[in-house]
Scaffold this motif. Structure first.
Motif, PDB file in Angstrom:
ATOM      1  N   ALA A   1      40.966  39.290  39.356  1.00 14.46           N
ATOM      2  CA  ALA A   1      39.601  40.392  39.409  1.00 14.46           C
ATOM      3  C   ALA A   1      39.255  41.574  38.370  1.00 14.46           C
ATOM      4  O   ALA A   1      38.425  41.635  37.682  1.00 14.46           O
ATOM      5  N   ARG A   2      40.108  42.020  38.561  1.00 17.22           N
ATOM      6  CA  ARG A   2      39.751  43.362  37.979  1.00 17.22           C
ATOM      7  C   ARG A   2      40.444  43.298  36.236  1.00 17.22           C
ATOM      8  O   ARG A   2      39.866  43.644  36.039  1.00 17.22           O
ATOM      9  N   ALA A   3      41.029  42.749  35.809  1.00 17.49           N
ATOM     10  CA  ALA A   3      41.215  41.747  34.392  1.00 17.49           C
ATOM     11  C   ALA A   3      39.395  41.367  33.669  1.00 17.49           C
ATOM     12  O   ALA A   3      39.045  41.309  32.819  1.00 17.49           O
ATOM     13  N   ALA A   4      39.021  40.628  34.789  1.00 14.85           N
ATOM     14  CA  ALA A   4      37.877  39.950  35.075  1.00 14.85           C
ATOM     15  C   ALA A   4      36.116  41.213  34.950  1.00 14.85           C
ATOM     16  O   ALA A   4      35.356  40.794  34.535  1.00 14.85           O
ATOM     17  N   THR A   5      36.145  42.198  35.462  1.00 12.86           N
ATOM     18  CA  THR A   5      35.401  42.785  35.936  1.00 12.86           C
ATOM     19  C   THR A   5      35.573  44.003  35.795  1.00 12.86           C
ATOM     20  O   THR A   5      34.204  44.945  35.941  1.00 12.86           O
ATOM     21  N   GLY A   6      37.138  44.759  35.854  1.00 20.20           N
ATOM     22  CA  GLY A   6      36.833  46.073  36.023  1.00 20.20           C
ATOM     23  C   GLY A   6      36.483  46.677  37.302  1.00 20.20           C
ATOM     24  O   GLY A   6      37.039  47.856  37.346  1.00 20.20           O
ATOM     25  N   HIS A   7      36.300  46.222  38.323  1.00 20.32           N
ATOM     26  CA  HIS A   7      36.474  46.578  39.519  1.00 20.32           C
ATOM     27  C   HIS A   7      37.743  45.952  39.915  1.00 20.32           C
ATOM     28  O   HIS A   7      38.375  45.207  40.216  1.00 20.32           O
ATOM     29  N   THR A   8      38.186  46.822  41.163  1.00 22.11           N
ATOM     30  CA  THR A   8      39.306  46.083  41.378  1.00 22.11           C
ATOM     31  C   THR A   8      38.520  45.855  43.673  1.00 22.11           C
ATOM     32  O   THR A   8      37.985  46.686  44.524  1.00 22.11           O
ATOM     33  N   PRO A   9      38.874  45.532  43.290  1.00 20.33           N
ATOM     34  CA  PRO A   9      38.442  44.452  44.839  1.00 20.33           C
ATOM     35  C   PRO A   9      39.168  44.676  46.458  1.00 20.33           C
ATOM     36  O   PRO A   9      40.449  44.790  46.171  1.00 20.33           O
ATOM     37  N   LEU A  10      38.529  44.300  47.757  1.00 21.62           N
ATOM     38  CA  LEU A  10      39.350  44.517  48.671  1.00 21.62           C
ATOM     39  C   LEU A  10      39.623  43.001  49.077  1.00 21.62           C
ATOM     40  O   LEU A  10      39.442  42.106  48.815  1.00 21.62           O
ATOM     41  N   VAL A  11      41.199  43.247  49.175  1.00 26.72           N
ATOM     42  CA  VAL A  11      41.872  41.996  48.673  1.00 26.72           C
ATOM     43  C   VAL A  11      42.807  41.935  50.357  1.00 26.72           C
ATOM     44  O   VAL A  11      43.511  42.564  50.749  1.00 26.72           O
ATOM     45  N   ARG A  12      42.471  40.652  51.233  1.00 32.35           N
ATOM     46  CA  ARG A  12      43.085  40.473  52.544  1.00 32.35           C
ATOM     47  C   ARG A  12      43.511  39.071  52.440  1.00 32.35           C
ATOM     48  O   ARG A  12      43.064  37.590  52.353  1.00 32.35           O
ATOM     49  N   ASN A  13      44.673  39.285  53.188  1.00 39.14           N
ATOM     50  CA  ASN A  13      44.960  38.023  53.705  1.00 39.14           C
ATOM     51  C   ASN A  13      44.713  37.156  54.829  1.00 39.14           C
ATOM     52  O   ASN A  13      44.221  38.586  55.709  1.00 39.14           O
ATOM     53  N   ARG A  14      43.973  35.829  55.047  1.00 34.50           N
ATOM     54  CA  ARG A  14      43.403  35.189  56.300  1.00 34.50           C
ATOM     55  C   ARG A  14      44.684  34.909  56.774  1.00 34.50           C
ATOM     56  O   ARG A  14      45.173  34.262  56.103  1.00 34.50           O
ATOM     57  N   LEU A  15      44.197  34.139  57.988  1.00 36.81           N
ATOM     58  CA  LEU A  15      44.456  32.823  58.785  1.00 36.81           C
ATOM     59  C   LEU A  15      44.311  31.891  58.022  1.00 36.81           C
ATOM     60  O   LEU A  15      43.445  31.606  57.311  1.00 36.81           O
ATOM     61  N   GLY A  16      45.229  30.782  58.290  1.00 34.59           N
ATOM     62  CA  GLY A  16      45.261  29.780  58.044  1.00 34.59           C
ATOM     63  C   GLY A  16      45.934  29.546  56.181  1.00 34.59           C
ATOM     64  O   GLY A  16      45.447  29.480  55.141  1.00 34.59           O
ATOM     65  N   PHE A  17      46.779  30.948  55.812  1.00 34.29           N
ATOM     66  CA  PHE A  17      46.855  31.253  54.658  1.00 34.29           C
ATOM     67  C   PHE A  17      45.642  31.149  53.979  1.00 34.29           C
ATOM     68  O   PHE A  17      46.120  30.601  52.766  1.00 34.29           O
ATOM     69  N   ARG A  18      45.639  31.813  53.767  1.00 39.30           N
ATOM     70  CA  ARG A  18      44.012  32.168  53.153  1.00 39.30           C
ATOM     71  C   ARG A  18      44.563  33.682  52.342  1.00 39.30           C
ATOM     72  O   ARG A  18      44.304  34.381  52.845  1.00 39.30           O
ATOM     73  N   THR A  19      43.310  34.097  51.332  1.00 38.94           N
ATOM     74  CA  THR A  19      43.386  36.014  51.091  1.00 38.94           C
ATOM     75  C   THR A  19      42.476  34.873  49.900  1.00 38.94           C
ATOM     76  O   THR A  19      41.363  34.838  49.591  1.00 38.94           O
ATOM     77  N   THR A  20      41.469  36.190  50.356  1.00 39.36           N
ATOM     78  CA  THR A  20      40.206  36.854  49.797  1.00 39.36           C
ATOM     79  C   THR A  20      39.370  37.951  49.177  1.00 39.36           C
ATOM     80  O   THR A  20      41.016  38.638  49.742  1.00 39.36           O
ATOM     81  N   ALA A  21      38.931  37.605  48.133  1.00 37.18           N
ATOM     82  CA  ALA A  21      38.785  39.254  47.804  1.00 37.18           C
ATOM     83  C   ALA A  21      37.407  39.393  47.688  1.00 37.18           C
ATOM     84  O   ALA A  21      36.445  38.177  46.970  1.00 37.18           O
ATOM     85  N   ALA A  22      36.993  40.847  47.731  1.00 35.60           N
ATOM     86  CA  ALA A  22      35.129  41.312  47.432  1.00 35.60           C
ATOM     87  C   ALA A  22      35.234  42.588  46.938  1.00 35.60           C
ATOM     88  O   ALA A  22      36.021  43.164  47.446  1.00 35.60           O
ATOM     89  N   TRP A  23      34.705  42.098  46.376  1.00 31.63           N
ATOM     90  CA  TRP A  23      33.861  43.632  45.164  1.00 31.63           C
ATOM     91  C   TRP A  23      32.161  43.704  45.687  1.00 31.63           C
ATOM     92  O   TRP A  23      31.488  42.660  45.251  1.00 31.63           O
ATOM     93  N   ARG A  24      31.270  45.046  45.503  1.00 35.47           N
ATOM     94  CA  ARG A  24      29.952  45.487  44.913  1.00 35.47           C
ATOM     95  C   ARG A  24      29.905  45.509  43.877  1.00 35.47           C
ATOM     96  O   ARG A  24      31.347  45.765  42.712  1.00 35.47           O
ATOM     97  N   THR A  25      28.770  44.598  43.340  1.00 35.86           N
ATOM     98  CA  THR A  25      28.600  44.975  42.128  1.00 35.86           C
ATOM     99  C   THR A  25      27.499  45.633  41.612  1.00 35.86           C
ATOM    100  O   THR A  25      27.438  46.117  40.519  1.00 35.86           O
ATOM    101  N   ASP A  26      27.040  46.705  42.909  1.00 37.77           N
ATOM    102  CA  ASP A  26      26.031  47.130  42.521  1.00 37.77           C
ATOM    103  C   ASP A  26      26.475  49.000  42.670  1.00 37.77           C
ATOM    104  O   ASP A  26      25.848  50.034  42.880  1.00 37.77           O
TER     105      ASP A  26
END
Length: 217
Positions: A187-212
């Motif tokens: 995400a950082r390479a693509a956008t220059g933004h550092t996302p909030l990355v979290r491990n979730r149940l079920g072997f899932r990982t999420t990344a979220a960031w604001r663009t505004d």
């Protein structure tokens, strides 16, 4: 691939999302984004929407919180674009790396279990396009790479009656998944933004960031 096999396989994916955490992971992040937006209505674009199961769940969850969430979908497959399309989910056939939407035109842009299908350069292009289109938030949910998860989906696929294509794709998808650092770096390479990355149940990982909000704000 035969269109019916594609539809059958994506129905298996939808069941897997419901049972093993894929749907819960992206829903939790979208709920956080809706709280931050704090509006009675919002728009959401789901890239690689499959059969549209994730947007349907997100609409229901938003409605429970008093938010009218208008959803749209993008699919690379004509078969799936037709299968997902409905009055609640207008869906277009398009390449996620070249989204046919204006910049900053949609409040939230999501993709679920999609990024691992792309190589590094293609993934950067996909994330960059999602960032361009999103007015407020980008949310990426994917699989956390694990041999244990790969074995689990293989074994579970038999009692669940998955098609052999789904069984093979499930194992390969897990082994092409991400660690938290890998998803953050992409995400950082693509956008220059550092996302909030979290491990979730079920072997899932999420990344979220604001663009505004500027990265250095």
């Amino acid at each position: 691939m035969d269109g019916e096999i594609v539809r059958r396989s994506l129905r298996d994916v939808a069941l897997s999302n419901a049972l093993f955490g894929g749907a819960r992971a992206v829903t939790a992040e979208v709920v956080c984004a809706l709280r931050a937006i704090d509006a009675r209505s919002a728009t959401l674009l789901d890239v690689g929407t499959g059969v549209g199961d994730i947007p349907a769940r997100l609409r229901r969850e938003a409605a429970r919180r008093g938010v009218a969430l208008a959803t749209m979908g993008v699919e690379g497959s004509e078969t799936l674009a037709r299968a997902a399309r409905s009055p609640e989910l207008p869906t277009v056939r398009a390449d996620g790396r070249r989204l046919p939407f204006a910049s900053r035109s949609v409040d939230i842009v999501t993709c679920s279990q999609l990024l691992h299908h792309f190589d590094e350069a293609q993934g950067v292009a996909l994330l960059g396009e999602m960032h361009r289109v999103a007015r407020r938030w980008v949310i990426v949910s994917d699989i956390r790479r694990s041999w244990l998860a790969a074995a689990g989906i293989w074994l579970a696929s038999f009692p669940l009656g998955f098609h052999p294509v789904s069984r093979h794709d499930g194992v390969v998808s897990v082994l092409r998944g991400f660690t938290r650092r890998e998803l953050r770096d992409a995400a950082r390479a693509a956008t220059g933004h550092t996302p909030l990355v979290r491990n979730r149940l079920g072997f899932r990982t999420t990344a979220a960031w604001r663009t505004d909000v500027p990265e250095d704000a």
